[in-house]
Design a protein around this motif. Structure first.
Motif, PDB file in Angstrom:
ATOM      1  N   GLU A 233     -25.786  16.692  -9.182  1.00 31.75           N
ATOM      2  CA  GLU A 233     -24.775  17.611  -9.716  1.00 31.75           C
ATOM      3  C   GLU A 233     -24.388  17.197 -11.132  1.00 31.75           C
ATOM      4  OE1 GLU A 233     -21.402  18.106  -7.167  1.00 31.75           O
ATOM      5  OE2 GLU A 233     -22.610  18.209  -5.345  1.00 31.75           O
ATOM      6  N   VAL A 234     -24.706  18.047 -12.106  1.00 31.33           N
ATOM      7  CA  VAL A 234     -24.327  17.790 -13.490  1.00 31.33           C
ATOM      8  C   VAL A 234     -22.840  18.057 -13.670  1.00 31.33           C
ATOM      9  CG1 VAL A 234     -24.669  18.454 -15.898  1.00 31.33           C
ATOM     10  CG2 VAL A 234     -26.621  18.385 -14.338  1.00 31.33           C
ATOM     11  N   ILE A 235     -22.158  17.134 -14.333  1.00 30.01           N
ATOM     12  CA  ILE A 235     -20.742  17.324 -14.673  1.00 30.01           C
ATOM     13  C   ILE A 235     -20.611  17.754 -16.129  1.00 30.01           C
ATOM     14  CG2 ILE A 235     -18.512  16.159 -14.944  1.00 30.01           C
ATOM     15  CD1 ILE A 235     -19.301  14.411 -12.561  1.00 30.01           C
TER      16      ILE A 235
ATOM     17  N   VAL B  59     -24.330  13.830 -17.844  1.00 34.98           N
ATOM     18  CA  VAL B  59     -23.677  12.941 -16.881  1.00 34.98           C
ATOM     19  C   VAL B  59     -23.476  13.714 -15.595  1.00 34.98           C
ATOM     20  CG1 VAL B  59     -21.661  11.500 -16.394  1.00 34.98           C
ATOM     21  CG2 VAL B  59     -22.441  11.785 -18.759  1.00 34.98           C
ATOM     22  N   GLY B  60     -23.743  13.091 -14.480  1.00 30.01           N
ATOM     23  CA  GLY B  60     -23.540  13.756 -13.207  1.00 30.01           C
ATOM     24  C   GLY B  60     -23.502  12.756 -12.072  1.00 30.01           C
TER      25      GLY B  60
ATOM     26  N   LYS C 162     -25.422  11.806  -5.168  1.00 37.14           N
ATOM     27  CA  LYS C 162     -24.758  11.359  -3.948  1.00 37.14           C
ATOM     28  C   LYS C 162     -25.646  10.459  -3.112  1.00 37.14           C
ATOM     29  CE  LYS C 162     -21.629  15.326  -3.725  1.00 37.14           C
ATOM     30  NZ  LYS C 162     -21.177  16.506  -2.953  1.00 37.14           N
ATOM     31  N   ASP C 163     -26.968  10.658  -3.166  1.00 39.19           N
ATOM     32  CA  ASP C 163     -27.858   9.818  -2.382  1.00 39.19           C
ATOM     33  C   ASP C 163     -27.864   8.376  -2.886  1.00 39.19           C
ATOM     34  OD1 ASP C 163     -29.061  10.709  -4.723  1.00 39.19           O
ATOM     35  OD2 ASP C 163     -31.093  10.569  -3.913  1.00 39.19           O
ATOM     36  N   LEU C 164     -27.655   8.207  -4.197  1.00 37.37           N
ATOM     37  CA  LEU C 164     -27.592   6.866  -4.777  1.00 37.37           C
ATOM     38  C   LEU C 164     -26.171   6.316  -4.822  1.00 37.37           C
ATOM     39  CD1 LEU C 164     -29.992   7.294  -7.859  1.00 37.37           C
ATOM     40  CD2 LEU C 164     -30.532   6.305  -5.626  1.00 37.37           C
ATOM     41  N   LYS C 165     -25.200   7.176  -4.493  1.00 33.04           N
ATOM     42  CA  LYS C 165     -23.785   6.805  -4.607  1.00 33.04           C
ATOM     43  C   LYS C 165     -23.496   6.296  -6.017  1.00 33.04           C
ATOM     44  CE  LYS C 165     -22.990   5.666   0.275  1.00 33.04           C
ATOM     45  NZ  LYS C 165     -24.307   6.030   0.789  1.00 33.04           N
ATOM     46  N   ALA C 166     -23.947   7.076  -7.007  1.00 35.30           N
ATOM     47  CA  ALA C 166     -23.860   6.618  -8.391  1.00 35.30           C
ATOM     48  C   ALA C 166     -23.648   7.777  -9.357  1.00 35.30           C
ATOM     49  CB  ALA C 166     -25.127   5.860  -8.776  1.00 35.30           C
ATOM     50  N   ILE C 167     -22.997   7.436 -10.470  1.00 26.06           N
ATOM     51  CA  ILE C 167     -22.916   8.328 -11.613  1.00 26.06           C
ATOM     52  C   ILE C 167     -24.149   8.046 -12.474  1.00 26.06           C
ATOM     53  CG2 ILE C 167     -21.614   8.904 -13.705  1.00 26.06           C
ATOM     54  CD1 ILE C 167     -19.106   7.849 -12.178  1.00 26.06           C
ATOM     55  N   ILE C 168     -24.867   9.096 -12.838  1.00 24.73           N
ATOM     56  CA  ILE C 168     -26.060   8.964 -13.668  1.00 24.73           C
ATOM     57  C   ILE C 168     -25.744   9.442 -15.080  1.00 24.73           C
ATOM     58  CG2 ILE C 168     -28.472   9.613 -13.995  1.00 24.73           C
ATOM     59  CD1 ILE C 168     -28.038   7.999 -11.462  1.00 24.73           C
TER      60      ILE C 168
ATOM     61  N   ILE D 222     -17.464  10.535 -17.033  1.00 22.09           N
ATOM     62  CA  ILE D 222     -17.373   9.429 -16.081  1.00 22.09           C
ATOM     63  C   ILE D 222     -15.964   9.344 -15.489  1.00 22.09           C
ATOM     64  CG2 ILE D 222     -17.368   6.900 -15.902  1.00 22.09           C
ATOM     65  CD1 ILE D 222     -19.730   6.860 -17.831  1.00 22.09           C
ATOM     66  N   LYS D 223     -14.964   9.511 -16.327  1.00 22.49           N
ATOM     67  CA  LYS D 223     -13.584   9.485 -15.844  1.00 22.49           C
ATOM     68  C   LYS D 223     -13.346  10.592 -14.824  1.00 22.49           C
ATOM     69  CE  LYS D 223      -8.779   9.834 -17.419  1.00 22.49           C
ATOM     70  NZ  LYS D 223      -7.880  10.054 -18.583  1.00 22.49           N
ATOM     71  N   GLU D 224     -13.827  11.789 -15.116  1.00 18.94           N
ATOM     72  CA  GLU D 224     -13.650  12.902 -14.188  1.00 18.94           C
ATOM     73  C   GLU D 224     -14.382  12.662 -12.878  1.00 18.94           C
ATOM     74  OE1 GLU D 224     -14.962  16.308 -16.334  1.00 18.94           O
ATOM     75  OE2 GLU D 224     -13.140  16.465 -17.558  1.00 18.94           O
ATOM     76  N   ALA D 225     -15.588  12.125 -12.964  1.00 19.85           N
ATOM     77  CA  ALA D 225     -16.359  11.860 -11.748  1.00 19.85           C
ATOM     78  C   ALA D 225     -15.669  10.833 -10.864  1.00 19.85           C
ATOM     79  CB  ALA D 225     -17.763  11.385 -12.127  1.00 19.85           C
ATOM     80  N   LYS D 226     -15.106   9.792 -11.476  1.00 19.45           N
ATOM     81  CA  LYS D 226     -14.448   8.746 -10.689  1.00 19.45           C
ATOM     82  C   LYS D 226     -13.152   9.245 -10.061  1.00 19.45           C
ATOM     83  CE  LYS D 226     -16.459   4.563 -12.550  1.00 19.45           C
ATOM     84  NZ  LYS D 226     -16.223   3.154 -12.858  1.00 19.45           N
TER      85      LYS D 226
END
Length: 345
Positions: free
Chosen positions: A74-76, A90-91, A94-100, A156-160
């Motif tokens: 999911e792209v943010i 940035v997105g 979920k499978d990696l449990k990570a922000i890319i 990144i802030k929004e994703a967290k």
């Protein structure tokens, strides 16, 4: 001739047996750098997707490269710095449990001129807060002095805020790899981000030995993948007789190359030493290939078609677009909202 073929086959089988699992853990300054083949293959697909020319398909993650190991991403934010011809996204995976975070390199149509320029680049900037550390001004500025950095930090802030304290994985190819290194360092030092991992492909050198030493301490979970005779990791040039003044790679390099004979060819993924300039890895060959720079793990790292940096976006994404007075723009969605679905046909 038959005996020679069997001898080569025996060597290949031994190498395969010793590398089974393709996950190696090496200790460096009491911290661990892990090379995980499956994870790196996933990240090279993210690094490839950022080259896509259809920004609507990239933003909605429906492009031809937005599948396979990256399916469901999911792209943010999609950040396009028209002024400096830079692009990144940035997105959340979920499978990696990570922000890319993925950053685009130099377009292959201008790659030759860029490579020629790198032969003459000098260390010309003191890195803030690191005594004796010097870096390449252009690479530093591409991340720090454009719309790329604020766009990444906001996303990144929004994703967290929505997903919690996820790991952060930063990747890029070529100049995008250089920017990814500065991004990982920025997140670790200036924003105290935990669990930052950087994986780059065909990255040039970005600083001197002092910078490489600081970097390896502050962002220990870093992998630089180099491929065969790729010319770019050999640039700017390394001069062993000027150890403090010359450009110097940081660790940990993983060098991809082939051994074998005839139809018996084995692909080696060699995890190099902690010097950053292992003479038995990519430095053991002449860096003279552009084609080796454009394909890693069988994945193309270049644009599908030529396009200028003056980018037009589709009307379907206008509601997601924010543009500044220089024409740079961000396509941004609320990560709390449902997954973005656009009609891309």
């Amino acid at each position: 001739m038959g005996q020679r073929r069997w001898l080569i086959l025996a060597v290949i089988v031994c190498l395969f047996a010793s590398s089974c699992g393709r996950e190696l853990q090496l200790k460096h300054n009491d911290k661990h750098t892990v090379y995980n083949h499956t994870l790196v293959k996933t990240l090279v697909e993210y690094a490839s997707a950022v080259y896509m020319s259809d920004l609507t398909e990239l933003f909605s993650w429906t492009c031809s490269r937005c599948d396979g190991l990256t399916k469901g991403f999911e792209v943010i934010e999609l950040i396009v710095d028209v002024q400096h011809c830079l692009q990144g996204y940035v997105g959340v995976a979920k499978d990696l449990k990570a922000i890319i975070v993925a950053l685009r390199g130099t377009q292959e149509h201008s790659l030759q001129n860029w490579i020629e320029d790198l032969y003459w680049k000098q260390l010309d900037l003191n890195y803030p807060g690191m005594p004796d550390a010097m870096v390449h001004h252009g690479f530093f500025s591409a991340y720090h002095n454009t719309t790329i950095r604020p766009g990444i930090l906001t996303a990144i802030k929004e994703a967290k805020e929505i997903y919690g304290d996820l790991d952060i994985m930063v990747t890029g190819h070529s100049m995008g790899g250089a920017m990814a290194a500065f991004c990982g360092l920025d997140l670790s030092v200036n924003h105290e981000a935990q669990n930052v991992q950087v994986v780059t492909f065909g990255q040039p050198r970005v600083g001197n030995a002092a910078f490489a030493s600081y970097y390896s301490q502050l962002v220990p979970n870093t992998i630089r993948v180099t491929n065969e005779h790729d010319i770019v990791p050999h640039l700017p040039p390394y001069y062993s007789y000027f150890p403090q003044k010359t450009y110097h790679h940081f660790p940990r390099e993983v060098w991809l190359y082939e051994i074998g004979w005839g139809s018996l060819v084995y692909r080696v993924e060699k995890v190099c030493d902690n010097s950053g300039e292992d003479p038995t890895c990519s430095r053991s060959v002449t860096g003279n290939s552009i084609s080796d720079h454009l394909v890693y793990y069988g994945v193309e790292l270049k644009c599908e078609t030529w396009r200028s940096c003056g980018i037009m976006t589709d009307p379907r994404v206008e509601d997601y677009r924010k543009t500044d007075i220089q024409g740079n723009f961000i396509l941004s969605r609320n990560p709390a909202a449902p997954v973005l679905r656009l009609n891309t046909h």
